[in-house]
Structure formats: C-alpha cells, structure tokens
Design an enzyme around this catalytic site. Structure first.
Site, PDB file in Angstrom:
ATOM      1  N   ASP A 211       0.846  -1.196   0.000  1.00 32.98           N
ATOM      2  CA  ASP A 211       0.000   0.000   0.000  1.00 32.98           C
ATOM      3  C   ASP A 211       0.883   1.248   0.000  1.00 32.98           C
ATOM      4  O   ASP A 211       2.045   1.202   0.403  1.00 32.98           O
ATOM      5  CB  ASP A 211      -0.882   0.040   1.256  1.00 32.98           C
TER       6      ASP A 211
HETATM    7  N1  URA Z   1      -1.288  -5.931   3.849  1.00 30.35           N
HETATM    8  C1  URA Z   1      -1.749  -4.664   3.886  1.00 30.35           C
HETATM    9  O1  URA Z   1      -2.775  -4.383   4.485  1.00 30.35           O
HETATM   10  N2  URA Z   1      -1.046  -3.720   3.217  1.00 30.35           N
HETATM   11  C2  URA Z   1       0.097  -3.981   2.560  1.00 30.35           C
HETATM   12  O2  URA Z   1       0.706  -3.071   1.997  1.00 30.35           O
HETATM   13  C3  URA Z   1       0.571  -5.295   2.542  1.00 30.35           C
HETATM   14  C4  URA Z   1      -0.153  -6.263   3.194  1.00 30.35           C
END
Ligand code: URA
Length: 239
Positions: free
Chosen positions: A103
C-alpha cells in the site's frame, strides 16, 4: 543478440541513434570496431566497449528497495510518484516492475525486477510464499488474536483467510507484532486486524520467502540483490 538491440536496450538511444553511434566507430567488440548494426554479440563471452569503456549487459535486474511511505507500488502513474521513479535511469532502462504491491502507506521490502518468470512464481497464489510484516496496532493484541489468526479470520467481504502466524512482540495500549501470511489479498494485514476489531497504524514488510529486508537500506534506497539472494529466490520451494 544483435549489437544494435543490445545498445538500444541499455538506453544508448533509439535503434536509429545507435546505428549512428556504430557508424562513428565508437563501439568495439573484443577490441575490433563494429559498424554493422546486425552484428551478433555473445553478451556472456564477448567484451563490448563504447569509447573504450566496458559496457555491462545483463538480461535481468533484481533490486531490493526499502519502500518509503507516500509512493505507489506501480510502474507508472500520471499523478503520483511510483517506486520506479525512485530508480536511477541506468536501472530504469531494464524496465523493471515491482513484484506484488505494498500500500502507499506501507514501508519495507519490495522486490523490483524484470524477470517475469520469477515474479510469477513468487506471486502465484498456488505457491503460498510467506510474507512477514512488522506492524504497530492501535490497542492490545491478545493470545485470542493469535489463536484467531492461526485458524484464519473472516474479512469484510466474507473471505476466510488462510492461517496467519501472529507473534506479539510488545503488548500494551499500542502493540508491536509480526504477522506471517501466505496470501496477498488487497489490504490483507489491515483487514485481518479489522476482523478482530483493531487497526494497523504502521506497517512494514520485512521478508518475502527467503528474502529479508536489508535493514541498512534507508527508506527509498535500494540495491541489487546479491548472487546468493537471487539463487535462493530461484530455488525457493515452499514446504
Ligand atoms: N497488507 C496490507 O494491508 N497492506 C500492505 O501493503 C501489505 C499487506
């Protein structure tokens, strides 16, 4: 590979520009000037120089980045900065892409490569490659959460996750944890904690299969993988 393709792939210009470069006599293969763009070179055995400087050609590039917050795990975006924008031009010419997504607000280990086969094997849902995250949670994480994660939790869309291994590093009004999961659903770690009524306030990936984040990399920095790391990834079989 044809000499003009090799030089163009490395970013020395378009095929037309490379043709001019060759015509000028600047390029030598094994110390012999090569002017014919169609000339083949064995990039493993022959030495290519441009104005006397050796040109290294490799088919694949493997980079480990310590992804900072605020950049997208994408190759391009019209409005926002991507992890590829953080690469030097000499690495961008290999047209690498991030293996999986973190993310925008997640930090940590991101593999960036142009080896599609390797990326496919690491990302295939059938392979169950474990990924470990360090996270800070907005409240106390309990042994019940550990148990719930070990059995799999139900996400907001009804999906039942595979078991996750949750370790509590520090429990309190804010908790530090490590979570290992073998899937890569959208926002998975955040949504697993939401399933037990808690919120992830900081998230960082620390490993992917056998590859560990090099903690000497500052946020936004990256380095090439070492040969043994590439070997480990290529030979990696999930038990
Ligand atoms: N899980 C999440 O919620 N975000 C990420 O970036 C990776 C795994």
């Amino acid at each position: 590979m044809r000499i003009d393709k090799m030089l163009a792939n490395l970013g020395y210009g378009s095929r037309k520009e490379v043709k001019q470069l060759l015509k000028s006599g600047a390029v030598k293969v094994d110390d012999v000037v090569v002017k014919d763009p169609k000339q083949h070179v064995d990039t493993n055995k022959q030495s290519v120089t441009l104005n006397g400087e050796v040109i290294e050609y490799k088919e694949f590039i493997y980079l480990m980045m310590n992804k900072p917050q605020g950049v997208l795990s994408a190759t391009e975006d019209s409005a926002q900065e991507t992890v590829i924008d953080l690469l030097e031009l000499e690495d961008q010419v290999y047209e690498p892409f991030p293996v999986g997504r973190l993310d925008k607000d997640t930090e940590g280990l991101l593999l960036i490569t142009n080896d599609g086969q390797l990326a496919h094997r690491l990302l295939s849902p059938k392979k169950h490659v474990p990924k470990t995250y360090f996270a800070v949670i907005d409240r106390e994480v309990t042994d019940e959460d550990v148990k719930a994660f070990a059995e799999g939790v139900t996400l907001d869309d009804g999906y039942e996750t595979k078991p996750g291994e949750l370790k509590i590093l520090k429990s309190g009004i804010r908790s530090d944890i490590e979570l290992t999961i073998t899937e890569g659903k959208f926002h998975q770690v955040k949504r697993m904690f939401e399933a037990v009524g808690k919120k992830v306030v900081y998230l960082k990936r620390i490993s992917m299969g056998p590859l560990l984040l090099d903690e000497t990399l500052e946020l936004g920095e990256y380095r090439e993988l070492m040969d043994d790391e590439i070997e480990m990834l290529r030979n990696y079989q999930v038990k």
